[in-house]
Write an enzyme that holds these catalytic residues in place. Sequence first.
Site, PDB file in Angstrom:
ATOM      1  CE  LYS A  17       7.161   3.261  12.766  1.00 11.27           C
ATOM      2  NZ  LYS A  17       8.332   4.126  12.918  1.00 11.27           N
ATOM      3  CE1 TYR A  57       5.757   6.582  17.081  1.00 13.85           C
ATOM      4  CE2 TYR A  57       4.160   6.707  15.245  1.00 13.85           C
ATOM      5  CZ  TYR A  57       5.429   6.214  15.971  1.00 13.85           C
ATOM      6  OH  TYR A  57       5.791   5.378  15.087  1.00 13.85           O
ATOM      7  CG  ASN A 120      11.594   3.973  11.750  1.00  8.80           C
ATOM      8  OD1 ASN A 120      10.490   3.784  11.419  1.00  8.80           O
ATOM      9  ND2 ASN A 120      12.171   4.324  12.513  1.00  8.80           N
ATOM     10  CG  HIS A 123       6.149   1.060  17.116  1.00  3.56           C
ATOM     11  ND1 HIS A 123       6.715   2.070  17.768  1.00  3.56           N
ATOM     12  CD2 HIS A 123       5.523   0.539  18.045  1.00  3.56           C
ATOM     13  CE1 HIS A 123       6.396   2.275  19.034  1.00  3.56           C
ATOM     14  NE2 HIS A 123       5.551   1.312  19.516  1.00  3.56           N
ATOM     15  CD  GLU A 134       4.173   1.446  22.264  1.00  5.64           C
ATOM     16  OE1 GLU A 134       4.735   2.505  22.476  1.00  5.64           O
ATOM     17  OE2 GLU A 134       4.477   0.440  21.736  1.00  5.64           O
TER      18      GLU A 134
HETATM   19  P1  ADP Z   1      11.776   3.995  17.912  1.00  6.36           P
HETATM   20  O1  ADP Z   1      10.768   3.908  16.728  1.00  6.36           O
HETATM   21  O2  ADP Z   1      12.876   3.406  17.475  1.00  6.36           O
HETATM   22  O3  ADP Z   1      11.306   3.732  19.090  1.00  6.36           O
HETATM   23  P2  ADP Z   1      11.547   6.766  18.633  1.00  6.36           P
HETATM   24  O4  ADP Z   1      10.644   6.427  19.859  1.00  6.36           O
HETATM   25  O5  ADP Z   1      12.663   7.778  19.237  1.00  6.36           O
HETATM   26  O6  ADP Z   1      12.265   5.495  17.889  1.00  6.36           O
HETATM   27  O7  ADP Z   1      10.741   7.722  17.609  1.00  6.36           O
HETATM   28  C1  ADP Z   1       9.492   7.135  17.128  1.00  6.36           C
HETATM   29  C2  ADP Z   1       9.490   7.232  15.632  1.00  6.36           C
HETATM   30  O8  ADP Z   1       9.436   8.778  15.219  1.00  6.36           O
HETATM   31  C3  ADP Z   1      10.661   6.764  14.896  1.00  6.36           C
HETATM   32  O9  ADP Z   1      10.696   5.325  14.611  1.00  6.36           O
HETATM   33  C4  ADP Z   1      10.699   7.444  13.612  1.00  6.36           C
HETATM   34  O10 ADP Z   1       9.725   7.028  12.577  1.00  6.36           O
HETATM   35  C5  ADP Z   1      10.316   8.665  13.977  1.00  6.36           C
HETATM   36  N1  ADP Z   1      11.404   9.781  14.404  1.00  6.36           N
HETATM   37  C6  ADP Z   1      12.423   9.791  15.348  1.00  6.36           C
HETATM   38  N2  ADP Z   1      13.183  10.653  15.395  1.00  6.36           N
HETATM   39  C7  ADP Z   1      13.021  11.257  13.961  1.00  6.36           C
HETATM   40  C8  ADP Z   1      13.756  12.501  13.431  1.00  6.36           C
HETATM   41  N3  ADP Z   1      14.719  12.853  13.661  1.00  6.36           N
HETATM   42  N4  ADP Z   1      13.179  12.605  12.165  1.00  6.36           N
HETATM   43  C9  ADP Z   1      12.049  11.955  11.780  1.00  6.36           C
HETATM   44  N5  ADP Z   1      11.586  11.042  12.300  1.00  6.36           N
HETATM   45  C10 ADP Z   1      11.707  10.573  13.500  1.00  6.36           C
END
Ligand code: ADP
Length: 157
Positions: A17, A57, A120, A123, A134
């Site tokens: 990212k 997303y 984070n 992805h 994807e």
């Molecule tokens: P992952 O990336 O671990 O598969 P998710 O699919 O649940 O996680 O969420 C997609 C992305 O959305 C996350 O990687 C993160 O960047 C963002 N995200 C998820 N939950 C939150 C939150 N509570 N607040 C801000 N960003 C979030």
Amino acid sequence: MTTQRNIAVERTFLAIKPDGVQRSLVGEIIRRFEAKGFTLVGMKFMKVSRELAEQHYGVHRERPFFQGLVEFITSGPVVAMVWEGDGVIASARKMIGATNPLTAEPGTIRGDYGVNIGRNIIHGSDAPETAQQEVSLWFKEEELASWEPSLTPWIKE
Ligand code: ADP
């Protein structure tokens, strides 16, 4: 030793990212997947359009963080990649770590380099169906290179 092309090769979609790119973690992240023994089959450095971000997303469309997430992912270049290997989908998720970097285990990418759920770093597809969706959302078939690394016999039987 013989090298045999796997019949049903597993592939996953990973994207470093904008925060991972800005923090100069691109080389370190690619190094981890290379060193593990997975095979890179597609990669592009690109700015993400709003349309692509919203599609990628889409499952989170109703969540309160959705707009911020789309703003963030379109805010700077990302490294979009496809990696191949037995068990790569689940294994890459383990290597990436939990969604919230504060609870991600040390030794994982998020656990080692992050502190905030909205930053984070990387992805990774979470299951075979999403991996397939994807990969085809981000890459055309001709952008993927099927190849047999010469190290394969040293990585798997
Ligand atoms: P992952 O990336 O671990 O598969 P998710 O699919 O649940 O996680 O969420 C997609 C992305 O959305 C996350 O990687 C993160 O960047 C963002 N995200 C998820 N939950 C939150 C939150 N509570 N607040 C801000 N960003 C979030």
